[in-house]
Write an enzyme that holds these catalytic residues in place. Sequence first.
Site, PDB file in Angstrom:
ATOM      1  N   ASN A  51     -52.348 -71.965   7.273  1.00 51.50           N
ATOM      2  CA  ASN A  51     -51.092 -71.859   8.021  1.00 51.50           C
ATOM      3  C   ASN A  51     -50.701 -70.416   8.336  1.00 51.50           C
ATOM      4  O   ASN A  51     -49.681 -70.170   8.976  1.00 51.50           O
ATOM      5  CB  ASN A  51     -49.968 -72.586   7.277  1.00 51.50           C
ATOM      6  N   CYS A  58     -51.413 -84.132  11.128  1.00 50.77           N
ATOM      7  CA  CYS A  58     -51.340 -85.073  10.008  1.00 50.77           C
ATOM      8  C   CYS A  58     -50.160 -86.018  10.235  1.00 50.77           C
ATOM      9  O   CYS A  58     -49.131 -85.619  10.800  1.00 50.77           O
ATOM     10  CB  CYS A  58     -51.164 -84.326   8.691  1.00 50.77           C
ATOM     11  N   ARG A  62     -42.143 -85.018  13.649  1.00 49.39           N
ATOM     12  CA  ARG A  62     -42.553 -83.650  13.981  1.00 49.39           C
ATOM     13  C   ARG A  62     -42.160 -83.226  15.407  1.00 49.39           C
ATOM     14  O   ARG A  62     -43.009 -82.986  16.264  1.00 49.39           O
ATOM     15  CB  ARG A  62     -44.052 -83.455  13.716  1.00 49.39           C
TER      16      ARG A  62
HETATM   17  N1  EPU Z   1     -38.031 -80.261  12.721  1.00 53.75           N
HETATM   18  C1  EPU Z   1     -37.023 -80.519  13.603  1.00 53.75           C
HETATM   19  N2  EPU Z   1     -37.110 -79.960  14.848  1.00 53.75           N
HETATM   20  C2  EPU Z   1     -38.123 -79.173  15.210  1.00 53.75           C
HETATM   21  C3  EPU Z   1     -39.138 -78.885  14.291  1.00 53.75           C
HETATM   22  C4  EPU Z   1     -39.058 -79.457  13.049  1.00 53.75           C
HETATM   23  O1  EPU Z   1     -36.110 -81.261  13.300  1.00 53.75           O
HETATM   24  O2  EPU Z   1     -38.145 -78.707  16.363  1.00 53.75           O
HETATM   25  C5  EPU Z   1     -38.001 -80.902  11.402  1.00 53.75           C
HETATM   26  C6  EPU Z   1     -39.225 -81.806  11.211  1.00 53.75           C
HETATM   27  O3  EPU Z   1     -38.971 -83.100  11.697  1.00 53.75           O
HETATM   28  C7  EPU Z   1     -39.426 -81.791   9.732  1.00 53.75           C
HETATM   29  C8  EPU Z   1     -38.934 -80.406   9.327  1.00 53.75           C
HETATM   30  O4  EPU Z   1     -38.191 -79.911  10.426  1.00 53.75           O
HETATM   31  O5  EPU Z   1     -38.611 -82.763   9.137  1.00 53.75           O
HETATM   32  C9  EPU Z   1     -40.042 -79.426   9.002  1.00 53.75           C
HETATM   33  O6  EPU Z   1     -40.786 -79.117  10.129  1.00 53.75           O
HETATM   34  P1  EPU Z   1     -41.351 -77.658  10.428  1.00 53.75           P
HETATM   35  O7  EPU Z   1     -41.316 -77.491  11.904  1.00 53.75           O
HETATM   36  O8  EPU Z   1     -40.684 -76.662   9.576  1.00 53.75           O
HETATM   37  O9  EPU Z   1     -42.837 -77.806   9.917  1.00 53.75           O
HETATM   38  P2  EPU Z   1     -44.107 -77.539  10.776  1.00 53.75           P
HETATM   39  O10 EPU Z   1     -43.952 -76.237  11.425  1.00 53.75           O
HETATM   40  O11 EPU Z   1     -44.417 -78.731  11.586  1.00 53.75           O
HETATM   41  C10 EPU Z   1     -45.412 -76.254   8.928  1.00 53.75           C
HETATM   42  C11 EPU Z   1     -46.767 -76.365   8.314  1.00 53.75           C
HETATM   43  C12 EPU Z   1     -46.808 -77.616   7.453  1.00 53.75           C
HETATM   44  C13 EPU Z   1     -45.760 -77.474   6.370  1.00 53.75           C
HETATM   45  C14 EPU Z   1     -44.373 -77.245   6.993  1.00 53.75           C
HETATM   46  C15 EPU Z   1     -43.299 -76.925   5.981  1.00 53.75           C
HETATM   47  C16 EPU Z   1     -48.227 -75.311   9.885  1.00 53.75           C
HETATM   48  C17 EPU Z   1     -49.290 -75.462  10.903  1.00 53.75           C
HETATM   49  N3  EPU Z   1     -47.763 -76.437   9.357  1.00 53.75           N
HETATM   50  O12 EPU Z   1     -45.221 -77.445   9.679  1.00 53.75           O
HETATM   51  O13 EPU Z   1     -48.086 -77.680   6.857  1.00 53.75           O
HETATM   52  O14 EPU Z   1     -45.730 -78.650   5.593  1.00 53.75           O
HETATM   53  O15 EPU Z   1     -44.432 -76.140   7.909  1.00 53.75           O
HETATM   54  O16 EPU Z   1     -43.604 -75.729   5.339  1.00 53.75           O
HETATM   55  O17 EPU Z   1     -47.865 -74.208   9.531  1.00 53.75           O
HETATM   56  C18 EPU Z   1     -50.040 -78.755   6.092  1.00 53.75           C
HETATM   57  O18 EPU Z   1     -50.551 -77.635   6.008  1.00 53.75           O
HETATM   58  O19 EPU Z   1     -50.586 -79.779   5.628  1.00 53.75           O
HETATM   59  C19 EPU Z   1     -48.747 -78.884   6.765  1.00 53.75           C
HETATM   60  C20 EPU Z   1     -48.290 -80.055   7.176  1.00 53.75           C
END
Ligand code: EPU
Length: 442
Positions: A38, A133, A138
Amino acid sequence: MLPSRPEAVAAGLMIPDRLVVTGGARLAGSVSVPGAKNAVLPMMAACLLTEETCRIRNVPLIEDVEIMAALLRRLGATVEFDRAERRLTITAADIRSVRPDPELVHEMRASFLVTGALLARFGQVECVHPGGCEIGIRPVNVDMNGFRAMGAEILVMDGAYVARAPKLQGSRIYLDYPSHTGTENLLMAACLAEGYTTIVHASREPEVLHLIRFLRSMGAEIRGEGTSVVEVKGRSNLWGASYRTMPDRLVAGTFAIAAAITGGEVELREVWPEHLEPIIYKLRDIGVEMDETNRSVVVHARNKLRATEVQSMPYPGFPTDKQAEMAALLTQAEGESVVVERVFEDRFRYAEGLRRMGADIDIGGARAVIRGPSRLRGIEVSSGNDLRSGAAMVVAGLAAEGETTILDARYVHRGYESLADDLIGLGASIRAEKFVAPRVQL
Ligand code: EPU
């Protein structure tokens, strides 16, 4: 000549889709932790911000890196991946498309990170909703609202977000959720915007800070890293840079939890213990001894494990990505534990598998109640199409009697370059079966 199967596996041309774990072995020894998935994926996207060459070192050999490399190549970037040296060399001088390949975007959430850079540098981007995943809805509204606040016009056409802005304008952007990739996308866009951008309620995940440092080495002017208010002074251009990827705190966490569930003693090398604080705290809380040095942590699980309460939250809270493995571990702790998932709405997919293995676990909404210790027995379980859930099943298998077969284990390969081999190196008994081709042509 076609490579032999071991050669194909070693070259990443074949990925194991089934892992068979024989439980009961106590893990012992030392393991080094590779670069973070990440952290490397956003850095790869950031290379689109400049026409100069960027070099990224300590790159993990995982499938998501290959997907991001393919995505950048199809946009017109030159991407050389020296796997032996773990080094990526990326030049985005001749970008010929602002439409990331939908097939690749469907494969991975992080693919959406190219949108901020493309929009800022070329004034336009067209991208479908990202896949990845299966852990919840998301959304990308944080990214879209931010681009809008910076003056972009956004339409949704044929399932794709179409964003246009001849020149992004710096703005004050309040995030109603501190989205991890959302913050990264907006940071990248702000680097080439006109004037100042302030991101309020920014994500403070270590990988976001790491991206900020990489962007700074490319010439970006960013203040407030590590706080939830980050300010970016836009520039007309950035330059090439060379940067080393930080260690993967989530892979380190898996080794720590795997050591704990087997009553083992394992040294994690090449880690940044400060990033592991929430995990170290929780493992100590349940009775695991954790000794930290500057760049290593020794996990010593000689005591009986105690029940606890765990709530996943944005950093510096306990990471959602370790929630499933922690639940697997808590099946072996004395008493009633409670695990609350506060980040993603669908991250209890592993629970059914654990229950069938013999765990006493009840799910109600975002809350799991686990009563332990339970005797786990090896059976066939699914990865739940989530790499962290797959890793949790491997962890549970280490403590189960007999053989635990993890199906759809290719998901695990998204984030772990050699989980099975690393655990075997620590004394686990694991065999890989049913090799399949990676999702993209390498
Ligand atoms: N969310 C919103 N609006 C948005 C974006 C997100 O409401 O526009 C909500 C999502 O629905 C969720 C929460 O915010 O409930 C967390 O989402 P976030 O966007 O913070 O996570 P992400 O960017 O999709 C990254 C990592 C994940 C990790 C999370 C939390 C990457 C590529 N992915 O995901 O990693 O779990 O942050 O730290 O950096 C993994 O590596 O297996 C993985 C899933």
